[in-house]
Write a protein that holds these residues in place. Structure first.
Motif, PDB file in Angstrom:
ATOM      1  N   ASP A 338       0.853  -1.184   0.000  1.00 41.31           N
ATOM      2  CA  ASP A 338       0.000   0.000   0.000  1.00 41.31           C
ATOM      3  C   ASP A 338       0.891   1.236   0.000  1.00 41.31           C
ATOM      4  OD1 ASP A 338       0.634   0.815   2.785  1.00 41.31           O
ATOM      5  OD2 ASP A 338      -0.445  -1.018   3.301  1.00 41.31           O
ATOM      6  N   ILE A 339       0.290   2.391  -0.240  1.00 41.43           N
ATOM      7  CA  ILE A 339       1.081   3.611  -0.410  1.00 41.43           C
ATOM      8  C   ILE A 339       1.887   3.945   0.843  1.00 41.43           C
ATOM      9  CG2 ILE A 339       0.924   6.117  -0.712  1.00 41.43           C
ATOM     10  CD1 ILE A 339      -1.284   5.641  -2.733  1.00 41.43           C
ATOM     11  N   ALA A 340       1.263   3.805   2.023  1.00 40.31           N
ATOM     12  CA  ALA A 340       1.977   4.127   3.263  1.00 40.31           C
ATOM     13  C   ALA A 340       3.204   3.237   3.435  1.00 40.31           C
ATOM     14  CB  ALA A 340       1.041   3.988   4.453  1.00 40.31           C
ATOM     15  N   SER A 341       3.053   1.935   3.149  1.00 36.18           N
ATOM     16  CA  SER A 341       4.184   1.008   3.290  1.00 36.18           C
ATOM     17  C   SER A 341       5.246   1.285   2.236  1.00 36.18           C
ATOM     18  CB  SER A 341       3.693  -0.439   3.189  1.00 36.18           C
ATOM     19  OG  SER A 341       2.820  -0.742   4.262  1.00 36.18           O
ATOM     20  N   ALA A 342       4.819   1.627   1.011  1.00 38.41           N
ATOM     21  CA  ALA A 342       5.785   1.958  -0.039  1.00 38.41           C
ATOM     22  C   ALA A 342       6.612   3.178   0.353  1.00 38.41           C
ATOM     23  CB  ALA A 342       5.058   2.213  -1.361  1.00 38.41           C
ATOM     24  N   GLU A 343       5.960   4.168   0.948  1.00 34.94           N
ATOM     25  CA  GLU A 343       6.689   5.370   1.358  1.00 34.94           C
ATOM     26  C   GLU A 343       7.624   5.082   2.534  1.00 34.94           C
ATOM     27  OE1 GLU A 343       3.560   8.197   1.943  1.00 34.94           O
ATOM     28  OE2 GLU A 343       3.540   8.771  -0.182  1.00 34.94           O
ATOM     29  N   MET A 344       7.209   4.160   3.423  1.00 37.36           N
ATOM     30  CA  MET A 344       8.094   3.778   4.516  1.00 37.36           C
ATOM     31  C   MET A 344       9.332   3.055   3.967  1.00 37.36           C
ATOM     32  SD  MET A 344       8.790   3.865   7.687  1.00 37.36           S
ATOM     33  CE  MET A 344       7.254   4.458   8.396  1.00 37.36           C
ATOM     34  N   LEU A 345       9.116   2.176   2.969  1.00 38.68           N
ATOM     35  CA  LEU A 345      10.248   1.498   2.332  1.00 38.68           C
ATOM     36  C   LEU A 345      11.181   2.517   1.690  1.00 38.68           C
ATOM     37  CD1 LEU A 345      11.804  -0.959   1.224  1.00 38.68           C
ATOM     38  CD2 LEU A 345      10.178  -1.007  -0.688  1.00 38.68           C
ATOM     39  N   GLU A 346      10.621   3.496   0.983  1.00 35.16           N
ATOM     40  CA  GLU A 346      11.457   4.509   0.339  1.00 35.16           C
ATOM     41  C   GLU A 346      12.264   5.292   1.370  1.00 35.16           C
ATOM     42  OE1 GLU A 346       8.202   5.057  -3.260  1.00 35.16           O
ATOM     43  OE2 GLU A 346       8.394   6.585  -1.709  1.00 35.16           O
ATOM     44  N   SER A 347      11.639   5.621   2.488  1.00 37.09           N
ATOM     45  CA  SER A 347      12.355   6.340   3.548  1.00 37.09           C
ATOM     46  C   SER A 347      13.510   5.502   4.092  1.00 37.09           C
ATOM     47  CB  SER A 347      11.392   6.700   4.687  1.00 37.09           C
ATOM     48  OG  SER A 347      10.403   7.592   4.248  1.00 37.09           O
ATOM     49  N   ALA A 348      13.249   4.185   4.284  1.00 36.29           N
ATOM     50  CA  ALA A 348      14.300   3.299   4.792  1.00 36.29           C
ATOM     51  C   ALA A 348      15.443   3.184   3.789  1.00 36.29           C
ATOM     52  CB  ALA A 348      13.714   1.923   5.099  1.00 36.29           C
ATOM     53  N   LEU A 349      15.115   3.106   2.499  1.00 41.00           N
ATOM     54  CA  LEU A 349      16.154   2.998   1.473  1.00 41.00           C
ATOM     55  C   LEU A 349      16.935   4.303   1.346  1.00 41.00           C
ATOM     56  CD1 LEU A 349      14.227   1.014  -1.286  1.00 41.00           C
ATOM     57  CD2 LEU A 349      16.105   0.165   0.133  1.00 41.00           C
ATOM     58  N   GLU A 350      16.284   5.429   1.580  1.00 39.77           N
ATOM     59  CA  GLU A 350      16.977   6.723   1.524  1.00 39.77           C
ATOM     60  C   GLU A 350      18.093   6.799   2.546  1.00 39.77           C
ATOM     61  OE1 GLU A 350      14.644  10.612  -0.039  1.00 39.77           O
ATOM     62  OE2 GLU A 350      13.891   9.746   1.804  1.00 39.77           O
ATOM     63  N   THR A 351      17.878   6.214   3.717  1.00 43.95           N
ATOM     64  CA  THR A 351      18.873   6.291   4.787  1.00 43.95           C
ATOM     65  C   THR A 351      19.811   5.082   4.809  1.00 43.95           C
ATOM     66  OG1 THR A 351      17.336   5.249   6.364  1.00 43.95           O
ATOM     67  CG2 THR A 351      17.320   7.651   6.229  1.00 43.95           C
ATOM     68  N   PHE A 352      19.569   4.094   3.934  1.00 39.71           N
ATOM     69  CA  PHE A 352      20.421   2.905   3.886  1.00 39.71           C
ATOM     70  C   PHE A 352      21.801   3.301   3.379  1.00 39.71           C
ATOM     71  CE2 PHE A 352      21.742  -0.987   1.401  1.00 39.71           C
ATOM     72  CZ  PHE A 352      22.068  -1.748   2.510  1.00 39.71           C
ATOM     73  N   GLU A 353      22.835   2.889   4.091  1.00 43.60           N
ATOM     74  CA  GLU A 353      24.195   3.314   3.766  1.00 43.60           C
ATOM     75  C   GLU A 353      24.908   2.358   2.821  1.00 43.60           C
ATOM     76  OE1 GLU A 353      26.330   4.127   7.358  1.00 43.60           O
ATOM     77  OE2 GLU A 353      24.690   5.306   8.210  1.00 43.60           O
ATOM     78  N   GLY A 354      24.234   1.280   2.424  1.00 43.76           N
ATOM     79  CA  GLY A 354      24.827   0.349   1.478  1.00 43.76           C
ATOM     80  C   GLY A 354      24.512   0.732   0.043  1.00 43.76           C
ATOM     81  N   THR A 355      24.535  -0.275  -0.819  1.00 41.87           N
ATOM     82  CA  THR A 355      24.323  -0.081  -2.260  1.00 41.87           C
ATOM     83  C   THR A 355      22.990  -0.711  -2.649  1.00 41.87           C
ATOM     84  OG1 THR A 355      26.717  -0.214  -2.551  1.00 41.87           O
ATOM     85  CG2 THR A 355      25.357  -0.458  -4.534  1.00 41.87           C
ATOM     86  N   VAL A 356      22.276  -0.065  -3.554  1.00 41.15           N
ATOM     87  CA  VAL A 356      20.953  -0.547  -3.951  1.00 41.15           C
ATOM     88  C   VAL A 356      20.859  -0.589  -5.473  1.00 41.15           C
ATOM     89  CG1 VAL A 356      18.459  -0.235  -3.724  1.00 41.15           C
ATOM     90  CG2 VAL A 356      19.978   0.562  -1.896  1.00 41.15           C
ATOM     91  N   VAL A 357      20.372  -1.720  -5.996  1.00 43.14           N
ATOM     92  CA  VAL A 357      20.027  -1.853  -7.417  1.00 43.14           C
ATOM     93  C   VAL A 357      18.549  -2.207  -7.472  1.00 43.14           C
ATOM     94  CG1 VAL A 357      20.452  -3.068  -9.578  1.00 43.14           C
ATOM     95  CG2 VAL A 357      22.359  -2.628  -8.001  1.00 43.14           C
ATOM     96  N   ILE A 358      17.762  -1.364  -8.127  1.00 44.48           N
ATOM     97  CA  ILE A 358      16.311  -1.543  -8.148  1.00 44.48           C
ATOM     98  C   ILE A 358      15.830  -1.705  -9.583  1.00 44.48           C
ATOM     99  CG2 ILE A 358      14.072  -0.577  -7.510  1.00 44.48           C
ATOM    100  CD1 ILE A 358      15.444   1.171  -5.466  1.00 44.48           C
ATOM    101  N   VAL A 359      15.041  -2.753  -9.810  1.00 45.76           N
ATOM    102  CA  VAL A 359      14.258  -2.878 -11.040  1.00 45.76           C
ATOM    103  C   VAL A 359      12.854  -2.425 -10.690  1.00 45.76           C
ATOM    104  CG1 VAL A 359      13.175  -4.523 -12.616  1.00 45.76           C
ATOM    105  CG2 VAL A 359      15.614  -4.713 -12.094  1.00 45.76           C
TER     106      VAL A 359
END
Length: 501
Positions: A338-359
């Protein structure tokens, strides 16, 4: 018209002649969507129409709806799609429907404005009750007959205020988490050289060359069937490339979030699935983690086979968080959220200090997170360009510049800790300064209230009016100071958590 719609949704001329049974899940969804919009209906009901569409197909659908003469009722979590197509928003929340004219962004602006206004009014009335209760307490101490008349009047005033008070509506619960600080990796996390993949005579892609650098977020886009998921499977070792090579860098620990749910055991319970994946974790710790992902009480004993797509997505996200991975490969991570969970995921990924590859085809997610946008084609890749900008308009650089890491300072643990201690000291000093200002504000408020009582007793109305204005200004200042204090306290706690890692 049929051929035009099918081509617009991304089918090739060759695919128009193929049996539907040979199509992928995304292609079948597109075929069903094409059938719905070609029925010449006056009213269309569409349930998550963009879930399995690539960006080109979504843009075609948006253009189609702009010309469509009928009415459309669409259920969707695709925020960019809602922004570009709808003229009226309806949200079902807490058992009631709220609606406004306009698109998703306009709706959220109005909703937040209304919510903030409700909070301010509610807090103001709470403070007014507290202020009047202070007056009542003072009147009781004086213990004169006229004081009890004032007390009765003030109690009635409090009762009237409480009758009019409406507690601000609370948001529905969403997952709450952040990724732990990952272990460091080498500068070159993934290196691809002339990578290609075919399945028998079916060519998927070739000549794929790129480097994924430590700390960046690379988003891969492309048409359905171009091999995006296959590329991630090659990087996890599930598939082997047909040509070329790839290299995983030093210290890399990959966490993979797949589009489907094949990595969950349908026979397991929710708690059993986590216990199998993390046998060394304490059961209470697992229960706490599940609670943050909205699995509570009897929910943890549900069988995986009985869960919805969104519930399964949350379990897989939780497994990813607990994995300790420093490189995340995410395949359509917001598809079932849902939108709220998607935005929470985005917030968590914004602060993640590792590397991210997203499809992903989620343009909101890509606009918010992408350092790089890579368009995957059968003949290789196109780095962020005019073509990808057209597909993902308004993509901007992220707040932090995350490119090649400078080894002389950023990787030096001494400098990191020294800078962190300095920032923590600054935040702590700010917190103590605000606490002193709050004490001074409270002293001025008490003085003004005493003067107000004296003015009331002598019927000095102009003085009373001035004092009411003074108290109101002090109330506003107090609210601002407490907000600043809360922010400073959070900053200090954040630095303390970092120092314990």
């Amino acid at each position: 018209m049929t051929r035009s719609a099918l081509l617009g949704l991304g089918f090739t001329e060759e695919e128009l002649k193929r049996p539907v049974t040979t199509f992928s899940g995304g292609q079948i969804s597109k075929a069903m969507l094409a059938r719905a919009i070609l029925e010449d209906a006056d009213l269309l009901f569409l349930d998550e129409p963009t879930n399995n569409l690539d960006v080109t197909a979504i843009r075609w659908l948006e253009d189609y709806f702009k010309l469509y003469k009928g009415a459309v009722l669409v259920v969707s979590h695709d925020r960019a799609f809602l922004d570009d197509t709808v003229t009226r928003m309806l949200e079902l929340q807490n058992g009631r429907i709220r609606g406004t004219a306009g698109n998703y962004t306009r709706y959220m602006e109005l909703k937040m404005s209304e919510r903030e206004l409700q909070k301010k009014i509610y807090l103001r009335k709470q403070k007014e009750i507290k202020r009047i209760e202070g007056i009542i307490a003072q009147q009781r101490r004086w213990n004169q007959e006229r004081n009890y008349v004032t007390i009765a009047s003030k109690e009635k005033q409090i009762e009237r205020i409480r009758q009019d008070m409406v507690e601000p509506e609370k948001d529905e619960k969403s997952i709450a988490f952040r990724f732990p600080t990952p272990a460091p990796t080498g500068n070159e996390v993934i290196v691809l050289k002339e990578l290609g993949k075919s399945f028998g005579d079916q060519h998927v892609f070739s000549h794929f060359n790129t480097i994924i650098w430590a700390g960046e977020c690379a988003c891969i886009i492309g048409a359905n069937g171009c091999g995006k998921t296959t590329l991630l499977k090659i990087l996890t070792g599930e598939e082997r490339p047909s040509e070329g090579t790839y290299k995983i860098g030093a210290g890399v620990r990959i966490g993979y979030y797949a589009q489907n749910t094949y990595d969950l055991n349908d026979a397991n319970t929710v708690i059993g699935e986590l216990s199998d994946a993390f046998p060394m974790m304490d059961t209470n710790a697992l229960r706490g983690a599940l609670g943050r992902f909205l699995f509570k009480n009897d929910d943890i004993e549900k069988r995986i086979s009985t869960l919805s797509g969104g519930e399964k997505a949350r379990i897989r996200l939780l497994k990813l968080v607990l994995s300790g991975a420093n490189v995340l490969l995410l395949d359509e991570p917001t598809n079932h959220l849902d939108i709220a969970s998607a935005e929470m995921l985005e917030s968590a990924l914004e602060t993640f200090e590792g590397t991210v590859v997203i499809v992903s085809h989620d343009r909101y997610l890509v606009r918010r997170l992408a350092d790089r946008v890579i368009l995957l084609t059968e003949n290789g890749l196109i780095e962020q360009s005019d073509e990808t900008e057209d597909l993902f308009s308004r993509i901007t650089e992220r707040r932090q510049e995350k490119r090649r890491i400078e080894p002389d300072r950023t990787d030096n643990l001494y400098f990191k800790r020294k800078e962190a201690r300095a920032e923590r000291a600054k935040a702590s000093q700010q917190m103590h300064r605000i606490e002193r200002l709050i004490e001074q504000n409270e002293a001025r408020r008490n003085e003004a209230e005493r003067a107000l009582i004296e003015a009331q007793e002598s019927n000095a109305y102009r003085e009373m009016e001035r004092l009411y204005e003074t108290i109101s200004a002090l109330d506003a200042e107090e609210t601002s100071l407490y907000e600043q204090l809360e922010a400073a306290e959070e900053a200090v706690k954040a630095f303390e958590r970092e120092e314990t890692l």
